[in-house]
Write a protein that holds these residues in place. Sequence first.
Motif, PDB file in Angstrom:
ATOM      1  N   VAL A   7       0.775  -1.084  -0.048  1.00 18.10           N
ATOM      2  CA  VAL A   7       0.026  -0.078  -0.031  1.00 18.10           C
ATOM      3  C   VAL A   7       0.955   1.150   0.040  1.00 18.10           C
ATOM      4  N   SER A   8       0.444   1.996  -1.021  1.00 18.94           N
ATOM      5  CA  SER A   8       1.239   3.369  -0.835  1.00 18.94           C
ATOM      6  C   SER A   8       0.387   4.421  -0.523  1.00 18.94           C
ATOM      7  N   TYR A  45       4.338   0.237   7.498  1.00 19.37           N
ATOM      8  CA  TYR A  45       3.318  -0.167   8.102  1.00 19.37           C
ATOM      9  C   TYR A  45       1.909   0.156   7.396  1.00 19.37           C
ATOM     10  N   SER A  46       0.871  -0.901   7.596  1.00 22.18           N
ATOM     11  CA  SER A  46      -0.416  -0.598   7.041  1.00 22.18           C
ATOM     12  C   SER A  46      -1.380  -0.319   8.276  1.00 22.18           C
ATOM     13  N   GLU A  50      -9.916   1.610  10.757  1.00 24.55           N
ATOM     14  CA  GLU A  50     -10.213   2.970  11.391  1.00 24.55           C
ATOM     15  C   GLU A  50      -9.149   3.877  11.399  1.00 24.55           C
ATOM     16  N   VAL A  51      -7.699   3.805  11.599  1.00 21.22           N
ATOM     17  CA  VAL A  51      -6.804   4.710  11.395  1.00 21.22           C
ATOM     18  C   VAL A  51      -6.824   5.365  10.058  1.00 21.22           C
ATOM     19  N   ALA A  52      -7.015   4.567   9.017  1.00 19.18           N
ATOM     20  CA  ALA A  52      -6.990   5.136   7.706  1.00 19.18           C
ATOM     21  C   ALA A  52      -8.185   6.012   7.236  1.00 19.18           C
ATOM     22  N   ASP A  64      -9.234   6.681  -0.909  1.00 16.92           N
ATOM     23  CA  ASP A  64      -8.621   6.427  -2.060  1.00 16.92           C
ATOM     24  C   ASP A  64      -7.593   7.717  -2.493  1.00 16.92           C
ATOM     25  N   ASP A  65      -7.820   8.904  -1.880  1.00 20.59           N
ATOM     26  CA  ASP A  65      -6.916   9.972  -1.990  1.00 20.59           C
ATOM     27  C   ASP A  65      -5.536   9.773  -1.165  1.00 20.59           C
ATOM     28  N   VAL A  66      -5.929   9.145  -0.169  1.00 22.64           N
ATOM     29  CA  VAL A  66      -4.643   9.045   0.781  1.00 22.64           C
ATOM     30  C   VAL A  66      -3.977   7.582   0.536  1.00 22.64           C
ATOM     31  N   PHE A  67      -4.768   6.526   0.225  1.00 15.86           N
ATOM     32  CA  PHE A  67      -3.862   5.139   0.130  1.00 15.86           C
ATOM     33  C   PHE A  67      -4.360   4.494  -1.526  1.00 15.86           C
ATOM     34  N   GLN A  68      -3.290   4.123  -1.812  1.00 12.69           N
ATOM     35  CA  GLN A  68      -3.446   3.370  -3.178  1.00 12.69           C
ATOM     36  C   GLN A  68      -2.837   1.813  -3.092  1.00 12.69           C
TER      37      GLN A  68
END
Length: 73
Positions: A7-8, A45-46, A50-52, A64-68
């Motif tokens: 995950v980026s 670390y992924s 909840e934190v995401a 989707d704007d934060v994680f890819q």
Amino acid sequence: MVKPTSVSNTIRSLRFANGEMTQAALADRIGVTRQTVIAIEQGRYSPSLEVAFQIAQVFKVSLDDVFQYPDLP
């Protein structure tokens, strides 16, 4: 040894686009340590779901704007 995640993320860019928010300030807002924010930013670390979501809410963007995640072959 911890395996890096696939995950980026754009957390660093989002922090700087939002008044150069520090890692410590983000950590305080989402209830984790600064070290956790560093590990997430660096892809070591992924975060939990909840934190995401909390990170996305801080920056008022979608998840989707934060994680890819890379497309599967």
